[in-house]
Design a protein around this motif. Structure first.
Motif, PDB file in Angstrom:
ATOM      1  N   ARG A  50       3.296  10.294   1.987  1.00  0.00           N
ATOM      2  CA  ARG A  50       2.747  11.105   0.768  1.00  0.00           C
ATOM      3  C   ARG A  50       1.523  11.581   0.898  1.00  0.00           C
ATOM      4  O   ARG A  50       0.900  12.239   0.192  1.00  0.00           O
ATOM      5  CB  ARG A  50       2.672  10.207  -0.489  1.00  0.00           C
ATOM      6  CG  ARG A  50       3.704   9.676  -1.003  1.00  0.00           C
ATOM      7  CD  ARG A  50       5.122  10.396  -0.959  1.00  0.00           C
ATOM      8  NE  ARG A  50       6.234   9.726  -1.878  1.00  0.00           N
ATOM      9  CZ  ARG A  50       7.365  10.112  -1.526  1.00  0.00           C
ATOM     10  NH1 ARG A  50       7.644  11.100  -0.571  1.00  0.00           N
ATOM     11  NH2 ARG A  50       8.370   9.678  -2.119  1.00  0.00           N
TER      12      ARG A  50
ATOM     13  N   ALA B 142       0.885  -1.249   0.064  1.00  0.00           N
ATOM     14  CA  ALA B 142       0.094  -0.036   0.025  1.00  0.00           C
ATOM     15  C   ALA B 142       0.983   1.307  -0.003  1.00  0.00           C
ATOM     16  O   ALA B 142       2.025   1.186   0.404  1.00  0.00           O
ATOM     17  CB  ALA B 142      -0.855  -0.204   1.248  1.00  0.00           C
ATOM     18  N   LEU B 143       0.281   2.449  -0.307  1.00  0.00           N
ATOM     19  CA  LEU B 143       1.009   3.431  -0.462  1.00  0.00           C
ATOM     20  C   LEU B 143       1.620   3.952   0.876  1.00  0.00           C
ATOM     21  O   LEU B 143       0.740   3.955   1.764  1.00  0.00           O
ATOM     22  CB  LEU B 143       0.258   4.702  -1.083  1.00  0.00           C
ATOM     23  CG  LEU B 143       0.885   5.994  -1.275  1.00  0.00           C
ATOM     24  CD1 LEU B 143       1.564   6.076  -2.529  1.00  0.00           C
ATOM     25  CD2 LEU B 143       0.030   7.163  -1.077  1.00  0.00           C
TER      26      LEU B 143
ATOM     27  N   PRO C  74      11.757   4.542  -2.217  1.00  0.00           N
ATOM     28  CA  PRO C  74      11.060   3.495  -2.300  1.00  0.00           C
ATOM     29  C   PRO C  74      11.213   2.354  -3.019  1.00  0.00           C
ATOM     30  O   PRO C  74      11.103   1.214  -3.031  1.00  0.00           O
ATOM     31  CB  PRO C  74       9.541   3.843  -2.402  1.00  0.00           C
ATOM     32  CG  PRO C  74       9.787   5.256  -2.972  1.00  0.00           C
ATOM     33  CD  PRO C  74      11.032   5.736  -2.813  1.00  0.00           C
TER      34      PRO C  74
ATOM     35  N   GLY D  33      12.329   6.023  -9.332  1.00  0.00           N
ATOM     36  CA  GLY D  33      12.017   5.247  -8.141  1.00  0.00           C
ATOM     37  C   GLY D  33      11.584   5.865  -7.053  1.00  0.00           C
ATOM     38  O   GLY D  33      11.211   5.188  -6.187  1.00  0.00           O
ATOM     39  N   ILE D  34      11.410   7.211  -7.083  1.00  0.00           N
ATOM     40  CA  ILE D  34      11.201   7.938  -5.976  1.00  0.00           C
ATOM     41  C   ILE D  34       9.686   8.129  -5.502  1.00  0.00           C
ATOM     42  O   ILE D  34       9.279   8.316  -4.442  1.00  0.00           O
ATOM     43  CB  ILE D  34      11.707   9.348  -5.840  1.00  0.00           C
ATOM     44  CG1 ILE D  34      11.837  10.105  -4.819  1.00  0.00           C
ATOM     45  CG2 ILE D  34      10.600  10.215  -6.767  1.00  0.00           C
ATOM     46  CD1 ILE D  34      12.969   9.530  -3.724  1.00  0.00           C
ATOM     47  N   GLY D  35       8.859   7.534  -6.581  1.00  0.00           N
ATOM     48  CA  GLY D  35       7.435   7.176  -6.328  1.00  0.00           C
ATOM     49  C   GLY D  35       6.605   8.270  -7.007  1.00  0.00           C
ATOM     50  O   GLY D  35       5.434   8.586  -6.631  1.00  0.00           O
TER      51      GLY D  35
ATOM     52  N   GLN E 105       7.245   0.394   5.028  1.00  0.00           N
ATOM     53  CA  GLN E 105       7.372  -0.138   3.744  1.00  0.00           C
ATOM     54  C   GLN E 105       7.895  -1.558   3.850  1.00  0.00           C
ATOM     55  O   GLN E 105       7.643  -2.683   3.083  1.00  0.00           O
ATOM     56  CB  GLN E 105       7.825   0.742   2.631  1.00  0.00           C
ATOM     57  CG  GLN E 105       7.732   0.386   1.100  1.00  0.00           C
ATOM     58  CD  GLN E 105       8.712   1.007   0.258  1.00  0.00           C
ATOM     59  OE1 GLN E 105       9.415   1.933   0.469  1.00  0.00           O
ATOM     60  NE2 GLN E 105       9.037   0.410  -0.948  1.00  0.00           N
TER      61      GLN E 105
ATOM     62  N   SER F 205       5.054   8.079 -10.172  1.00  0.00           N
ATOM     63  CA  SER F 205       4.045   7.282 -10.832  1.00  0.00           C
ATOM     64  C   SER F 205       3.092   6.719  -9.774  1.00  0.00           C
ATOM     65  O   SER F 205       1.931   6.905  -9.731  1.00  0.00           O
ATOM     66  CB  SER F 205       4.471   6.269 -11.702  1.00  0.00           C
ATOM     67  OG  SER F 205       5.294   6.745 -12.545  1.00  0.00           O
ATOM     68  N   THR F 206       3.615   6.261  -8.687  1.00  0.00           N
ATOM     69  CA  THR F 206       2.811   5.807  -7.532  1.00  0.00           C
ATOM     70  C   THR F 206       2.062   7.005  -6.907  1.00  0.00           C
ATOM     71  O   THR F 206       0.721   6.626  -6.768  1.00  0.00           O
ATOM     72  CB  THR F 206       3.797   4.995  -6.592  1.00  0.00           C
ATOM     73  OG1 THR F 206       4.800   4.234  -7.260  1.00  0.00           O
ATOM     74  CG2 THR F 206       2.793   4.510  -5.466  1.00  0.00           C
TER      75      THR F 206
HETATM   76  N1  LIG Z   1       4.681   6.014  -1.198  1.00  0.00           N
HETATM   77  C1  LIG Z   1       5.047   4.662  -1.528  1.00  0.00           C
HETATM   78  N2  LIG Z   1       4.772   3.840  -0.761  1.00  0.00           N
HETATM   79  C2  LIG Z   1       5.081   2.483  -1.160  1.00  0.00           C
HETATM   80  N3  LIG Z   1       5.663   2.095  -2.163  1.00  0.00           N
HETATM   81  C3  LIG Z   1       6.107   3.078  -2.992  1.00  0.00           C
HETATM   82  C4  LIG Z   1       5.752   4.194  -2.618  1.00  0.00           C
HETATM   83  N4  LIG Z   1       6.234   4.991  -3.684  1.00  0.00           N
HETATM   84  C5  LIG Z   1       6.914   4.174  -4.682  1.00  0.00           C
HETATM   85  N5  LIG Z   1       6.653   2.907  -4.130  1.00  0.00           N
HETATM   86  C6  LIG Z   1       7.095   2.020  -4.843  1.00  0.00           C
HETATM   87  O1  LIG Z   1       8.442   2.177  -5.312  1.00  0.00           O
HETATM   88  C7  LIG Z   1       8.554   1.784  -6.680  1.00  0.00           C
HETATM   89  C8  LIG Z   1       8.938   2.772  -7.558  1.00  0.00           C
HETATM   90  O2  LIG Z   1       7.816   3.769  -7.716  1.00  0.00           O
HETATM   91  P1  LIG Z   1       7.499   4.580  -8.903  1.00  0.00           P
HETATM   92  O3  LIG Z   1       7.499   3.756 -10.009  1.00  0.00           O
HETATM   93  O4  LIG Z   1       6.142   5.362  -8.664  1.00  0.00           O
HETATM   94  O5  LIG Z   1       8.533   5.632  -9.022  1.00  0.00           O
HETATM   95  P2  LIG Z   1       8.848   6.597 -10.172  1.00  0.00           P
HETATM   96  O6  LIG Z   1       9.182   8.075  -9.321  1.00  0.00           O
HETATM   97  O7  LIG Z   1       7.675   6.838 -11.038  1.00  0.00           O
HETATM   98  O8  LIG Z   1       9.921   6.064 -10.794  1.00  0.00           O
HETATM   99  P3  LIG Z   1      10.465   6.245 -12.600  1.00  0.00           P
HETATM  100  O9  LIG Z   1      11.204   7.714 -12.558  1.00  0.00           O
HETATM  101  O10 LIG Z   1      11.391   5.298 -12.726  1.00  0.00           O
HETATM  102  O11 LIG Z   1       9.166   6.377 -13.297  1.00  0.00           O
HETATM  103  C9  LIG Z   1       7.266   1.037  -7.068  1.00  0.00           C
HETATM  104  O12 LIG Z   1       7.316  -0.348  -7.039  1.00  0.00           O
HETATM  105  C10 LIG Z   1       6.160   1.393  -6.210  1.00  0.00           C
HETATM  106  O13 LIG Z   1       5.476   0.557  -5.478  1.00  0.00           O
END
Ligand SMILES: Nc1ncnc2c1ncn2[C@@H]1O[C@H](COP(=O)(O)OP(=O)(O)OP(=O)(O)O)[C@@H](O)[C@H]1O
Ligand SMILES: [Mg+2]
Length: 535
Positions: free
Chosen positions: A253, A249-250, A479, A282-284, A454, A286-287
């Motif tokens: 944020r 889960a998120l 993350p 990977g900082i999150g 997490q 898109s999530t």
């Molecule tokens: N707030 C959060 N809580 C739990 N897991 C998270 C969180 N944010 C990101 N993640 C996990 O970390 C991973 C990377 O997140 P995400 O794909 O959103 O990063 P991003 O910033 O979009 O990276 P990119 O630049 O590569 O697109 C995903 O597997 C996601 O499930």
């Protein structure tokens, strides 16, 4: 002031333990605190202090004990007929704190929160109730209900740990508990499940057989239906016994989601709002955008890294989604004359047009799109373009044109990207912030507490604070890295924290390759100063 009865009787004022004097006085205080805010008759006090053969002077001794306590402690002991009442905030007394924490835990659905409350509650126990002053008989008379509550709390705590994937950590404790309480079937079932999940199905079945024999010998009964079902499920390797896969889960944020919510509200009230969401791989990003988009209508497009993607690819996704979700008649009306003109972006809408041959042609197309988006947004619209660092230059220019050109339409336009991979796009986006008044939102790493949450989900067991602290430092709270480390350690609990898992390694490699490109192309022109200007 604190009064403690779960163990030796203690009274503490500030940081100081108060010397309470002889056993009788400590026991009288213990009983009055146990029954806080309730009248305890002198007769009951006598039974509890001398359960077997009270001396003739017992009533006098109780009165003396009470008057000594009044003199020594800042407490309010009221006289009520032939009894006494200790008036206080019950939470000053450890047993009432214990009961309140257990009650709170029962109302808490989240295993981790429940575990925290139960740990705190059980941590209040320093030994048997009124350890230094009460006989077993007194304890039976006064505390058997609370003793039972403690055992149920122990079982609840084990259940929370099992829910968090801590089966290996509870086996030892459960073996001891089942030895002490061989007829408590809930504990027996928990031990069987913990053994089964630790790959020790044979031992789990052994525990069942021994319990069945014990119950037959001692009580002449069979194990209950729950335990028998569990035995059968273990024999059949029933999938229901497996640890439920925890969805990640998120975490955290809240602040960012609240801001996005505010900006959406502002946009929908008619003030076009542009947000640039930036953060490392990977900082999150898109999530966060996924969570933000939950339950609301968002048109989404995304830049792609592969070569060969057509021009305007992210925008094509946006318009296609809009067409798919909009009634054909309404869509035709909104599109109007524009349908043919934007065939360059969405070929199915008009004749596939050639590339714009001149800057004027491109400007005319962008203007057409800006007007169209204005009409699409009539009832409020959110458009999100993710991975802008991979978007083709034309898509970025269109993003920029729309960001600066759309005025007073209820539109929230969000672009997300990795700032260190922007290359030429850097100037385009900088211009949006400078001229278009866009809001920049930099996504930071997760805090140590959030990393712990997490990791708990990834590891399938509670994460130790020290472990979370090291991993936060090593990953900067990213993350993606936390997830990869969690998965590695779940598969191999002895894996070192410093080992870099494959997923994280790929992200780091990508980051380093970009950095080296940036260093190669580093020009003496101070581009950053323009970039940092925000409005
Ligand atoms: N707030 C959060 N809580 C739990 N897991 C998270 C969180 N944010 C990101 N993640 C996990 O970390 C991973 C990377 O997140 P995400 O794909 O959103 O990063 P991003 O910033 O979009 O990276 P990119 O630049 O590569 O697109 C995903 O597997 C996601 O499930
Ligand atoms: Mg992403």
């Amino acid at each position: 002031m604190q009064i403690r009865v779960l163990g030796t009787v203690e009274a503490q004022v500030g940081d100081e333990l108060v010397a309470l004097g002889p056993r009788q006085r400590r026991l009288v205080l213990g009983v009055l605190a146990w029954e806080a805010n309730r009248v305890v008759t002198v007769d009951r006090l006598i039974v509890l202090v001398w359960p077997d053969d009270p001396p003739r002077s017992a009533a006098h001794a109780v009165r003396v004990a009470v008057s000594d306590l009044r003199a020594r402690l800042p407490v309010d002991i009221e006289t009520h007929g032939t009894g006494y009442l200790l008036r206080c905030d019950p939470l000053m007394v450890d047993v009432h704190r214990f009961l309140s924490l257990v009650a709170q835990a029962r109302k808490t659905a989240d295993d981790r929160a429940r575990l925290g409350l139960l740990d705190e509650a059980l941590g209040l126990w320093r030994g048997p109730v009124l350890a230094d002053v009460a006989s077993d008989r007194t304890r039976d008379l006064l505390a058997s209900g609370v003793e039972e509550t403690r055992l149920v709390a122990v079982e609840d705590r084990v259940e929370a740990l099992l829910g968090l994937g801590g089966h290996r950590d509870v086996v030892e404790e459960l073996l001891g508990l089942v030895d002490l309480h061989p007829t408590r079937e809930r504990l027996v079932g928990q031990l069987m499940l913990a053994l089964y999940r630790s790959g020790r199905a044979g031992q789990a079945l052994d525990v069942f057989r021994r319990t069945r024999a014990y119950l037959a010998d001692e009580l002449g009964i069979d194990p209950g239906a729950g335990l028998r079902r569990l035995e059968l499920a273990i024999l059949q390797n029933d999938e229901e016994l497996d640890l439920p896969v925890v969805s990640t889960a998120l975490v955290g944020r809240r602040h960012e989601l609240a801001m996005l919510g505010e900006w959406r509200a502002k946009a929908l009230s008619g003030r076009t709002t542009v947000v640039l969401l930036e953060g490392a791989a990977g900082i999150g990003k898109s999530t966060l955008l996924d969570e933000f988009s939950r339950g609301i209508r968002v048109l989404r497009g995304q830049g792609v890294a592969e070569e060969g993607a057509p021009a305007y690819w992210p925008w094509r996704q946006v318009f296609r989604q809009w067409l798919a979700e909009t009634d054909a008649g309404v869509a035709a009306e909104v599109l109007g004359e524009a349908a043919d003109k934007i065939g360059r972006i969405v070929p199915e809408l008009g004749r596939p047009a050639d590339a714009e041959r001149s800057a004027e042609e491109r400007f005319a197309l962008f203007d057409e799109v800006t007007a169209l988006v204005g009409r699409m947004a009539a009832g409020g619209l959110v458009i999100v373009l993710d991975d802008l660092h991979w978007a083709d230059p034309a898509s970025l220019l269109l993003f920029s044109h729309l960001a600066r050109g759309a005025r007073d339409v209820p539109l929230l336009l969000v672009g997300a990207y990795r700032p260190y991979e922007l290359r030429q796009a850097r100037d385009t986006l900088a211009e949006i912030t400078r001229l278009g008044g866009a809001i920049r939102l930099e996504l930071p790493g997760l805090s140590a507490d959030e990393v712990a949450l997490q990791l708990t989900a990834e590891l399938g067991r509670p994460c130790e604070p020290a472990e979370a602290a090291v991993i936060t430092t090593r990953t900067g709270g990213n993350p993606l890295f936390v997830r990869e480390i969690g998965r590695l350690r779940r598969a191999d609990p002895r894996a070192s924290i410093s080992e870099v898992p494959t997923g994280a390694r790929d992200a780091i490699r990508q980051y380093l390759s970009v950095l080296s490109r940036l260093v190669e192309h580093c020009s003496p022109r101070p581009r950053c100063s323009r970039w940092t200007s925000t409005r």
